[in-house]
Design a protein around this motif. Structure first.
Motif, short mmCIF file in Angstrom:
data_model
loop_
_atom_site.label_atom_id
_atom_site.label_comp_id
_atom_site.label_asym_id
_atom_site.label_seq_id
_atom_site.Cartn_x
_atom_site.Cartn_y
_atom_site.Cartn_z
N VAL A 62 0.82 -1.45 -0.10
CA VAL A 62 0.26 -0.16 0.17
C VAL A 62 0.81 1.55 0.18
CG1 VAL A 62 -1.56 1.30 1.42
CG2 VAL A 62 -2.17 -0.95 1.07
N GLU A 63 0.48 2.34 -0.77
CA GLU A 63 1.03 3.57 -0.45
C GLU A 63 1.30 4.63 -0.33
OE1 GLU A 63 4.20 2.65 -5.17
OE2 GLU A 63 2.38 4.10 -5.29
N SER A 64 -0.44 5.11 0.00
CA SER A 64 -1.22 6.34 0.07
C SER A 64 -2.12 5.40 1.57
CB SER A 64 -1.97 6.94 -0.47
OG SER A 64 -1.66 6.88 -1.95
N VAL A 65 -2.29 5.95 2.64
CA VAL A 65 -3.78 5.45 4.13
C VAL A 65 -3.86 6.93 3.91
CG1 VAL A 65 -4.11 5.01 6.09
CG2 VAL A 65 -2.35 3.63 4.92
N THR A 66 -5.58 6.78 3.68
CA THR A 66 -6.55 8.32 4.29
C THR A 66 -6.67 8.75 5.71
OG1 THR A 66 -7.28 8.52 2.26
CG2 THR A 66 -8.51 9.84 3.95
N VAL A 67 -5.92 9.53 6.71
CA VAL A 67 -5.86 9.44 7.99
C VAL A 67 -7.24 10.23 9.02
CG1 VAL A 67 -5.09 10.02 10.39
CG2 VAL A 67 -3.26 8.60 8.04
N THR A 68 -7.95 9.92 9.54
CA THR A 68 -8.95 10.67 9.92
C THR A 68 -9.72 10.25 11.00
OG1 THR A 68 -11.14 9.66 9.03
CG2 THR A 68 -10.58 10.08 7.59
N GLY A 69 -10.40 11.61 11.87
CA GLY A 69 -10.44 11.81 13.28
C GLY A 69 -11.46 10.82 13.43
N GLY A 70 -11.88 10.04 12.62
CA GLY A 70 -13.40 8.91 12.68
C GLY A 70 -15.00 8.98 12.95
N ASP A 71 -15.50 8.77 12.62
CA ASP A 71 -17.27 9.99 13.33
C ASP A 71 -17.67 8.67 14.17
OD1 ASP A 71 -20.47 9.51 13.68
OD2 ASP A 71 -20.18 9.15 11.68
N LYS A 72 -17.80 10.18 15.87
CA LYS A 72 -18.10 9.44 16.79
C LYS A 72 -19.11 9.08 17.43
CE LYS A 72 -14.88 13.45 18.36
NZ LYS A 72 -14.73 14.46 19.23
N VAL A 73 -20.90 8.88 16.46
CA VAL A 73 -22.09 8.51 16.46
C VAL A 73 -21.66 7.05 17.13
CG1 VAL A 73 -23.92 7.37 14.97
CG2 VAL A 73 -22.65 9.25 14.00
N ARG A 74 -20.60 6.17 17.39
CA ARG A 74 -20.43 5.12 18.11
C ARG A 74 -19.86 5.56 19.21
NH1 ARG A 74 -15.53 2.05 16.99
NH2 ARG A 74 -14.35 2.43 15.48
N GLY A 75 -19.73 6.35 19.50
CA GLY A 75 -19.36 6.54 20.65
C GLY A 75 -17.58 5.77 21.01
N THR A 76 -17.27 5.15 20.53
CA THR A 76 -15.88 4.76 20.39
C THR A 76 -14.48 6.08 20.74
OG1 THR A 76 -16.45 2.95 19.31
CG2 THR A 76 -13.68 3.63 19.81
N GLU A 77 -13.95 6.03 21.81
CA GLU A 77 -12.63 6.81 22.01
C GLU A 77 -11.51 6.85 20.93
OE1 GLU A 77 -10.09 8.75 25.70
OE2 GLU A 77 -10.84 7.23 26.10
N ARG A 78 -11.31 8.29 21.12
CA ARG A 78 -9.85 8.55 19.71
C ARG A 78 -8.57 7.89 20.32
NH1 ARG A 78 -11.62 13.85 15.73
NH2 ARG A 78 -13.53 12.87 15.07
N CYS A 79 -8.16 7.53 19.84
CA CYS A 79 -6.87 7.42 20.30
C CYS A 79 -5.79 9.06 20.26
CB CYS A 79 -5.63 6.40 19.39
SG CYS A 79 -5.79 6.67 18.14
N VAL A 80 -6.02 10.25 19.81
CA VAL A 80 -5.69 11.34 19.51
C VAL A 80 -6.84 11.68 19.10
CG1 VAL A 80 -2.98 10.95 19.31
CG2 VAL A 80 -4.66 10.90 16.95
N PRO A 81 -7.28 13.75 19.83
CA PRO A 81 -8.01 14.36 19.25
C PRO A 81 -8.47 14.42 18.02
CG PRO A 81 -7.23 14.97 21.17
CD PRO A 81 -6.18 13.91 20.76
N HIS A 82 -7.24 14.53 16.84
CA HIS A 82 -7.18 14.95 15.78
C HIS A 82 -6.48 14.28 14.55
CE1 HIS A 82 -9.60 18.31 16.81
NE2 HIS A 82 -8.73 18.75 17.99
N GLY A 83 -7.21 13.66 13.29
CA GLY A 83 -6.62 12.59 12.71
C GLY A 83 -4.98 14.01 12.24
N TYR A 84 -4.83 15.16 12.21
CA TYR A 84 -3.07 15.36 11.86
C TYR A 84 -2.40 15.07 12.65
CZ TYR A 84 -3.58 19.62 15.51
OH TYR A 84 -3.62 19.73 16.43
N GLN A 85 -2.63 14.60 14.14
CA GLN A 85 -2.01 14.15 15.42
C GLN A 85 -1.49 12.90 14.78
OE1 GLN A 85 -4.41 15.36 18.35
NE2 GLN A 85 -3.83 17.39 19.04
#
Length: 300
Positions: free
Chosen positions: A120-143
């Motif tokens: 794989v050469e490209s990966v799109t990294v985003t924050g993710g939809d919060k609808v299901r309530g899972t906690e993010r490992c970092v607050p924002h995708g850029y981090q």
């Protein structure tokens, strides 16, 4: 294996980013893996449909995006599908998976190592939809992208911009060195709200945004207001305009094609399509592209 800490390898643009930098139109299709928790047989049937779709789309020179728990629903892992079901059938650089922050950090770091190992050469990294309530490992995708950059520069990383937010704000985010992205994907737009795309392109050029992008186009399967209003929970939908177009006799293929042609006329020639049905994706894609060719040939 990751690079030695503090000595990431030299960055190289993926073939996806190289295409986005060109003037030749690029088509990408976003597909969703099966939901987690399906019976073995049900999941297998969906993987088979998805595999057929991906092979058919790749044959049309399309890139493929595989989502990561889209719209708040748990999905089977996209990278596992690439390994288990598409090995030696589709060139892995054509597959551009999403990775959200809705996973433990250790999992995310292992994910980029596995992605690189599979070609794989490209990966799109985003924050993710919060609808299901899972906690993010970092607050924002850029981090999360920043953490990946500390680990490797051999992957091209993508970020997310929302044209339904203030354009100057979004261009500012994408132009900031801390954004750490080689390309961007936009939120869905259509020919009913084309001024958003036009405003983005003008502002990006004025500010000298150096990364290329692909514009999201949604394939509306019908124009029922109840369906459109339900979709509005996940992204802005011009409900009345879409419903009126379908009531006037526009087909799903024609409606999608109109948006693609309108974006191309603005100079937004790189597009990714959302909401094609996995078992019909290649057929729907071919119909849409035939409509695009017809509209462009007739200037309509």
């Amino acid at each position: 294996m990751s690079e030695t800490p503090g000595h990431p390898e030299t960055s190289a643009e993926s073939r996806f980013v190289q295409r986005l930098r060109g003037d030749e139109p690029t088509m990408t299709v976003e597909l969703r893996p099966p939901r987690s928790g399906l019976t073995r047989g049900g999941a297998m049937d969906m993987w088979i449909d998805l595999s057929h779709a991906i092979r058919g789309l790749a044959a049309r020179d399309a890139f493929l995006m595989l989502t990561d728990s889209a719209v708040g629903e748990e999905e089977e892992e996209n990278l596992q599908h690439l390994t288990a079901n598409l090995a030696n059938e589709v060139e892995p650089w054509r597959v551009v998976p999403f990775l959200t922050c809705l996973h433990p950090l250790d999992y995310c770091l292992r994910y980029v190592d596995r992605a690189r190992a599979r070609g794989v050469e490209s990966v799109t990294v985003t924050g993710g939809d919060k609808v299901r309530g899972t906690e993010r490992c970092v607050p924002h995708g850029y981090q999360l992208r920043q953490k990946f950059r500390e680990r490797t520069r051999s992957l091209s990383l993508g970020g997310w911009v929302n044209l339904h937010r203030p354009i100057a704000e979004q261009v500012g985010f994408a132009a900031d060195p801390e954004y750490e992205a080689d390309y961007y994907l936009t939120q869905v737009v259509s020919h009913h709200d084309l001024a958003l795309a036009e405003g983005w392109l003008e502002s990006a050029e004025r500010e000298g945004l150096g990364i290329p992008g692909s514009f999201g186009v949604f394939y509306y399967r019908n124009g029922r207001r109840s369906v459109l209003e339900r979709l509005s929970r996940f992204f802005p939908v011009p409900v009345e305009s879409v419903a009126s177009a379908f009531e006037a006799g526009v087909t799903p293929d024609g409606h999608c094609a109109e948006t693609i042609v309108a974006l191309r006329r603005l100079g937004a020639v790189h597009v990714y399509l959302c909401n094609l049905a996995p078992h019909h994706a290649a057929t729907q894609f071919n119909r849409v592209m035939a409509e695009v060719a017809r509209l462009e040939a007739h200037g309509g």
